[in-house]
Design a protein around this motif. Sequence first.
Motif, PDB file in Angstrom:
ATOM      1  N   ARG A   4       1.907  -9.871  -0.967  1.00 43.51           N
ATOM      2  CA  ARG A   4       1.822  -9.941  -2.139  1.00 43.51           C
ATOM      3  C   ARG A   4       0.773 -10.639  -2.940  1.00 43.51           C
ATOM      4  O   ARG A   4       0.042 -10.330  -3.907  1.00 43.51           O
ATOM      5  CB  ARG A   4       3.005 -10.221  -2.741  1.00 43.51           C
ATOM      6  N   ARG A   5       0.353 -11.879  -2.288  1.00 38.65           N
ATOM      7  CA  ARG A   5      -0.456 -12.713  -2.646  1.00 38.65           C
ATOM      8  C   ARG A   5      -1.878 -12.212  -2.591  1.00 38.65           C
ATOM      9  O   ARG A   5      -2.616 -12.146  -3.289  1.00 38.65           O
ATOM     10  CB  ARG A   5      -0.537 -14.134  -1.970  1.00 38.65           C
ATOM     11  N   MET A   6      -1.967 -11.709  -1.117  1.00 40.11           N
ATOM     12  CA  MET A   6      -3.411 -11.092  -0.919  1.00 40.11           C
ATOM     13  C   MET A   6      -3.677 -10.048  -1.849  1.00 40.11           C
ATOM     14  O   MET A   6      -4.691  -9.700  -2.468  1.00 40.11           O
ATOM     15  CB  MET A   6      -3.450 -10.510   0.299  1.00 40.11           C
ATOM     16  N   ALA A   7      -2.631  -9.097  -2.278  1.00 42.83           N
ATOM     17  CA  ALA A   7      -2.882  -8.035  -3.130  1.00 42.83           C
ATOM     18  C   ALA A   7      -3.265  -8.487  -4.702  1.00 42.83           C
ATOM     19  O   ALA A   7      -3.957  -7.892  -5.324  1.00 42.83           O
ATOM     20  CB  ALA A   7      -1.659  -6.987  -3.054  1.00 42.83           C
ATOM     21  N   PHE A 172     -13.386  -1.423  -4.816  1.00 37.38           N
ATOM     22  CA  PHE A 172     -11.959  -1.955  -4.700  1.00 37.38           C
ATOM     23  C   PHE A 172     -11.632  -3.282  -5.184  1.00 37.38           C
ATOM     24  O   PHE A 172     -11.962  -4.240  -4.199  1.00 37.38           O
ATOM     25  CB  PHE A 172     -11.258  -1.553  -3.367  1.00 37.38           C
ATOM     26  N   CYS A 173     -10.991  -3.376  -6.267  1.00 40.18           N
ATOM     27  CA  CYS A 173     -11.111  -4.818  -6.980  1.00 40.18           C
ATOM     28  C   CYS A 173      -9.806  -5.291  -7.415  1.00 40.18           C
ATOM     29  O   CYS A 173      -9.516  -6.314  -7.619  1.00 40.18           O
ATOM     30  CB  CYS A 173     -12.190  -4.932  -7.943  1.00 40.18           C
ATOM     31  N   ASP A 174      -8.860  -4.311  -7.750  1.00 36.51           N
ATOM     32  CA  ASP A 174      -7.492  -4.855  -8.483  1.00 36.51           C
ATOM     33  C   ASP A 174      -6.580  -4.745  -7.162  1.00 36.51           C
ATOM     34  O   ASP A 174      -5.517  -5.391  -7.678  1.00 36.51           O
ATOM     35  CB  ASP A 174      -7.025  -3.708  -9.495  1.00 36.51           C
ATOM     36  N   GLY A 175      -6.425  -4.666  -6.104  1.00 36.69           N
ATOM     37  CA  GLY A 175      -5.603  -4.617  -4.985  1.00 36.69           C
ATOM     38  C   GLY A 175      -6.014  -4.097  -3.676  1.00 36.69           C
ATOM     39  O   GLY A 175      -7.213  -3.325  -3.756  1.00 36.69           O
ATOM     40  N   ASN A 176      -5.224  -4.187  -2.655  1.00 35.99           N
ATOM     41  CA  ASN A 176      -5.759  -3.748  -1.606  1.00 35.99           C
ATOM     42  C   ASN A 176      -4.270  -3.232  -0.551  1.00 35.99           C
ATOM     43  O   ASN A 176      -4.640  -3.104   0.598  1.00 35.99           O
ATOM     44  CB  ASN A 176      -6.232  -5.023  -0.493  1.00 35.99           C
ATOM     45  N   ILE A 177      -3.396  -2.696  -1.254  1.00 32.01           N
ATOM     46  CA  ILE A 177      -2.278  -2.301  -0.652  1.00 32.01           C
ATOM     47  C   ILE A 177      -2.368  -0.895  -0.550  1.00 32.01           C
ATOM     48  O   ILE A 177      -2.404  -0.182  -1.693  1.00 32.01           O
ATOM     49  CB  ILE A 177      -1.152  -2.777  -1.277  1.00 32.01           C
ATOM     50  N   ASN A 179      -0.686   2.586   0.038  1.00 31.05           N
ATOM     51  CA  ASN A 179       0.715   2.971   0.444  1.00 31.05           C
ATOM     52  C   ASN A 179       0.649   4.287   1.231  1.00 31.05           C
ATOM     53  O   ASN A 179       0.987   5.466   0.903  1.00 31.05           O
ATOM     54  CB  ASN A 179       1.457   3.344  -1.045  1.00 31.05           C
ATOM     55  N   HIS A 180       0.313   3.885   2.521  1.00 30.65           N
ATOM     56  CA  HIS A 180       0.270   4.989   3.506  1.00 30.65           C
ATOM     57  C   HIS A 180       0.223   4.539   4.715  1.00 30.65           C
ATOM     58  O   HIS A 180       0.021   3.322   5.003  1.00 30.65           O
ATOM     59  CB  HIS A 180      -1.226   5.890   3.027  1.00 30.65           C
ATOM     60  N   TYR A 181      -0.006   5.390   5.841  1.00 33.77           N
ATOM     61  CA  TYR A 181       0.089   4.699   7.257  1.00 33.77           C
ATOM     62  C   TYR A 181      -1.304   4.957   7.907  1.00 33.77           C
ATOM     63  O   TYR A 181      -1.664   4.566   9.034  1.00 33.77           O
ATOM     64  CB  TYR A 181       0.860   5.422   8.277  1.00 33.77           C
ATOM     65  N   MET A 182      -2.198   5.281   7.003  1.00 33.23           N
ATOM     66  CA  MET A 182      -3.494   5.477   7.557  1.00 33.23           C
ATOM     67  C   MET A 182      -4.557   5.399   6.157  1.00 33.23           C
ATOM     68  O   MET A 182      -4.272   5.383   5.029  1.00 33.23           O
ATOM     69  CB  MET A 182      -3.971   6.843   8.086  1.00 33.23           C
ATOM     70  N   CYS A 183      -5.859   5.336   6.249  1.00 31.52           N
ATOM     71  CA  CYS A 183      -6.785   5.231   5.437  1.00 31.52           C
ATOM     72  C   CYS A 183      -7.071   6.871   4.961  1.00 31.52           C
ATOM     73  O   CYS A 183      -8.266   7.231   5.474  1.00 31.52           O
ATOM     74  CB  CYS A 183      -8.259   4.374   5.763  1.00 31.52           C
ATOM     75  N   GLN A 189      -8.043   6.763  -3.390  1.00 31.09           N
ATOM     76  CA  GLN A 189      -8.626   7.003  -4.644  1.00 31.09           C
ATOM     77  C   GLN A 189      -7.916   6.185  -5.724  1.00 31.09           C
ATOM     78  O   GLN A 189      -8.193   5.626  -6.562  1.00 31.09           O
ATOM     79  CB  GLN A 189      -8.705   8.572  -5.008  1.00 31.09           C
ATOM     80  N   LYS A 190      -6.303   6.260  -5.432  1.00 31.64           N
ATOM     81  CA  LYS A 190      -5.515   5.661  -6.307  1.00 31.64           C
ATOM     82  C   LYS A 190      -5.702   4.256  -6.420  1.00 31.64           C
ATOM     83  O   LYS A 190      -5.582   3.643  -7.376  1.00 31.64           O
ATOM     84  CB  LYS A 190      -4.048   6.227  -5.861  1.00 31.64           C
ATOM     85  N   LEU A 191      -6.166   3.553  -5.349  1.00 34.62           N
ATOM     86  CA  LEU A 191      -6.270   2.142  -5.104  1.00 34.62           C
ATOM     87  C   LEU A 191      -7.626   1.751  -5.773  1.00 34.62           C
ATOM     88  O   LEU A 191      -7.648   0.361  -6.322  1.00 34.62           O
ATOM     89  CB  LEU A 191      -6.532   1.762  -3.671  1.00 34.62           C
ATOM     90  N   SER A 192      -8.768   2.606  -6.093  1.00 32.55           N
ATOM     91  CA  SER A 192      -9.936   2.297  -6.719  1.00 32.55           C
ATOM     92  C   SER A 192      -9.873   1.839  -7.977  1.00 32.55           C
ATOM     93  O   SER A 192      -9.093   2.329  -8.891  1.00 32.55           O
ATOM     94  CB  SER A 192     -11.028   3.293  -6.425  1.00 32.55           C
ATOM     95  N   CYS A 193     -10.795   0.872  -8.509  1.00 34.10           N
ATOM     96  CA  CYS A 193     -10.694   0.632 -10.042  1.00 34.10           C
ATOM     97  C   CYS A 193     -11.892   1.057 -10.716  1.00 34.10           C
ATOM     98  O   CYS A 193     -12.436   0.685 -11.819  1.00 34.10           O
ATOM     99  CB  CYS A 193     -10.810  -0.939 -10.051  1.00 34.10           C
ATOM    100  N   THR A 194     -12.521   1.884  -9.945  1.00 35.62           N
ATOM    101  CA  THR A 194     -13.579   2.745 -10.735  1.00 35.62           C
ATOM    102  C   THR A 194     -13.427   4.191 -10.694  1.00 35.62           C
ATOM    103  O   THR A 194     -12.257   4.639 -10.371  1.00 35.62           O
ATOM    104  CB  THR A 194     -15.119   2.705  -9.759  1.00 35.62           C
TER     105      THR A 194
END
Length: 314
Positions: A4-7, A172-177, A179-183, A189-194
């Motif tokens: 959580r802290r890392m994210a 990727f700047c808002d988080g690093n979690i 929600n999957h078992y693979m990249c 795309q959902k994780l990206s901030c652009t």
Amino acid sequence: MTWRRMASENDSSVKEFILLGLTQQPELQLPLFFLFLAIYVVSMMGNLGLIVLIFLNPHLHTPMYYFLFNLSFIDFCYSSVITPKMLVSFVKQNTISHAECMTQLFFFCFFVIDECYILTAMAYDRYAAICKPLLYKVTMSYQVCHLMMVGVYVMGFVGAMAHTGSMLSLTFCDGNIINHYMCDIPPLQKLSCTNTAMNKLVVFIVVGVNVMVPSLTIFISYTLILSNILSIHSAEGRSKAFSTCGSHVIAVSLFFGASAFMYLKPSNTSVDDDKISTIFYTIVGPMLNPFIYSLRNKDVHVALRKTLKKTVFT
């Protein structure tokens, strides 16, 4: 919690991701670990066994088994790219660096596109064998088969480069979690901030081409095969023709059905649906293919008996 802290760290560029895995329910972690470990072991043994069997038996050195050899090799590599990292997420926090994530994405795309086209090549081989038997040796000469395999791997490389290059352009700047078992592409795309509009267009085009072209080719091949089979007067001849195609039809349906649902579905489906559909063509499919192609295959049974006899008496 640490993740959580890392994210929550708002870095300008994320250097490491956390893969949440298949489920966050603690009571399911250990059973699922052993389930997918068993699937992975069976997949490795099945595909490696088929590779060795085809290599050691000269009577299997035909176009049909040449393509099956390559399909088993692709599935062997395919499973190794995905499953080991997935298993880690069941027993501990699963981290992956940005470079490792992009590498996994590249090889995942490479092998999944390869599988699309190797299944297409196998459909064309069955068309040539059933519809043009007198010209089969010319139509499916070793030179033609080798060129087709070069085409399979080239298409995989081009598609993988397009997907990976597109993802490397994201920030990727808002988080690093993840929600999957693979990249995979959608969760990244959902994780990206652009803005990901261009990336989604790339995915739509590349996936559309690599699903529609093989699907259309396979559909046309089997339409012609079915037409030819129905014109065969002998019941035994029809049964033999159907038996040579049945395994391939099952494998194609499983793979293309799951992959099309994953990438050409409406955007409002749940993450759990995404994970489940991905499991079918990344983990379950590679495990089932060796059995689909060997359980009712007399040539494979004969080759297995010969190989076992040689092993026992040497």
